[in-house]
Write a protein that holds these residues in place. Structure first.
Motif, short mmCIF file in Angstrom:
data_model
loop_
_atom_site.label_atom_id
_atom_site.label_comp_id
_atom_site.label_asym_id
_atom_site.label_seq_id
_atom_site.Cartn_x
_atom_site.Cartn_y
_atom_site.Cartn_z
N SER A 124 0.83 -1.21 0.00
CA SER A 124 0.00 0.00 0.00
C SER A 124 0.86 1.25 0.00
N ARG A 125 1.96 1.24 0.75
CA ARG A 125 2.84 2.42 0.78
C ARG A 125 3.53 2.62 -0.58
N GLN A 126 3.99 1.53 -1.17
CA GLN A 126 4.68 1.63 -2.46
C GLN A 126 3.71 2.05 -3.56
N GLU B 279 7.82 10.93 8.61
CA GLU B 279 6.47 10.69 9.11
C GLU B 279 5.45 10.64 7.98
N LEU B 280 5.63 11.48 6.95
CA LEU B 280 4.66 11.51 5.87
C LEU B 280 4.63 10.21 5.09
N GLY B 281 5.78 9.61 4.86
CA GLY B 281 5.83 8.40 4.07
C GLY B 281 5.77 7.12 4.86
N GLN B 282 6.16 7.18 6.15
CA GLN B 282 6.23 5.97 6.95
C GLN B 282 5.24 5.94 8.11
N GLY B 283 4.64 7.09 8.40
CA GLY B 283 3.72 7.17 9.53
C GLY B 283 2.32 6.67 9.20
N SER B 284 1.51 6.58 10.23
CA SER B 284 0.12 6.13 10.08
C SER B 284 -0.79 6.96 10.96
N ILE B 285 -2.02 7.06 10.57
CA ILE B 285 -3.07 7.63 11.43
C ILE B 285 -3.98 6.49 11.80
#
Length: 330
Positions: A45-47, A153-159
């Motif tokens: 999902s991140r990629q 945080e923008l690319g590796q973080g989560s909410i």
């Protein structure tokens, strides 16, 4: 019998891409037990978020009869500018703004070349591909920018449990869907891509439509650049090479026609996930990298052939309908 045949023909035409996606997901889950792991699906999902955002921008341009071969290079340029801004100021918002502005500036130049000077989009964006990559390498002196701190945080973080890149992707997908289906601009995009001369005759400002499409694409590319550099935890001037082709492949597989005037957000999302699942399962099964390139190239070729055949079928159907109408009038 004819009604049932028409029904299944309609279902096949509208939903075949989603059936392929579901089938591929099942095959991948059976081909490797690690495919369904939470870590793997999160990584996918991140990629996918970056290339899918690029694909949505590509969809807007292709629908309007244009394309962008520079998105991977502009992504890298926007990303390294954003990283440098963050390291100088410590502001994520300012870094994101710089990335977006970089994408917009590069795409406005593309629009000037294509709409004002009438350069073919292929040539104009190919030139930008080279220039943007060169500027990124010159700016960084060919070196990677490291030690990004909280920029990641923008690319590796989560909410909650949702990765932040996916939140960006969902927001951009909804925005693109709304633009295409519920705005005058969206209708104009389809009209320009379907028949530019007819669009001009109907009073559409084709010049403004093309500029707006490129500007929106620039916003998407800028955001993708920030997310990419954040995810890899470095400013990579040589990053995202060939991402523009992955984006174009996703759009074409999803049913966006190179001839213009045809395309949907849902189809592009499905196409992007098909490409992402294929890449992931090949990596999990340790398929040779050279073989992966062959597979990707084959997919592009098949997608283009399918697009051409679909275009010919539509043209033939239109001709037959016109002949039938002419016969009825007689």
């Amino acid at each position: 019998m004819k009604l049932g045949s028409n029904f299944w023909s309609t279902v096949k035409k509208k939903y075949s891409i989603y059936m392929i996606l579901v089938g591929l997901f099942i095959v991948c889950s059976l081909a490797n037990p690690n495919f369904l792991s939470v870590n793997n699906l999160t990584n996918i999902s991140r990629q996918l978020s970056v290339t899918t955002i690029l694909a949505l921008g590509a969809t807007l341009l292709i629908i309007s009869g244009m394309l962008d071969l520079s998105s991977g290079s502009v992504l890298a340029l926007a990303g390294v500018f954003a990283v440098s801004t963050y390291k100088a100021t410590g502001s994520l918002l300012l870094a994101l703004t710089v990335g977006i502005l970089t994408g917009i500036v590069c795409n406005v130049i593309n629009a000037i070349m294509v709409s004002t000077f009438k350069a073919p989009p292929f040539i104009a964006t190919l030139a930008m591909l080279t220039v943007a990559r060169g500027v990124a390498l010159l700016y960084t002196k060919g070196q990677n920018i490291l030690q990004l701190g909280d920029f990641t945080e923008l690319g590796q973080g989560s909410i909650g449990v949702i990765p932040i890149p996916i939140i960006f992707l969902i927001a951009i997908a909804i925005l693109t869907w709304y633009l295409l289906n519920h705005t005058r601009f969206g209708r104009a995009l389809y009209a320009v891509g379907g028949n530019e001369e007819a669009a001009i005759a109907s009073g559409i400002n084709v010049h403004n439509v093309k500029y707006t499409a490129f500007i929106i694409n620039g916003i998407f590319v800028g955001i993708a650049g920030v997310l990419f550099m954040s995810r890899v935890n470095a400013g990579l001037p040589n990053g995202a090479i060939n991402y523009e082709f992955t984006a174009l492949t996703a759009a074409i597989i999803g049913g966006t026609s190179f001839s213009g005037g045809i395309g949907t957000v849902g189809g592009t999302l499905a196409g992007a996930f098909i490409v992402g699942f294929l890449d992931n399962i090949m990596n999990l099964n340790n398929v040779d990298s050279y073989m992966q390139q062959i597979v990707r190239g084959t997919i592009i070729a098949l997608a283009v052939i399918y697009d051409i055949r679909s275009r010919n079928r539509r043209a033939k159907a239109t001709l037959v309908k016109a002949e039938d109408l002419g016969a009825d009038k007689k």
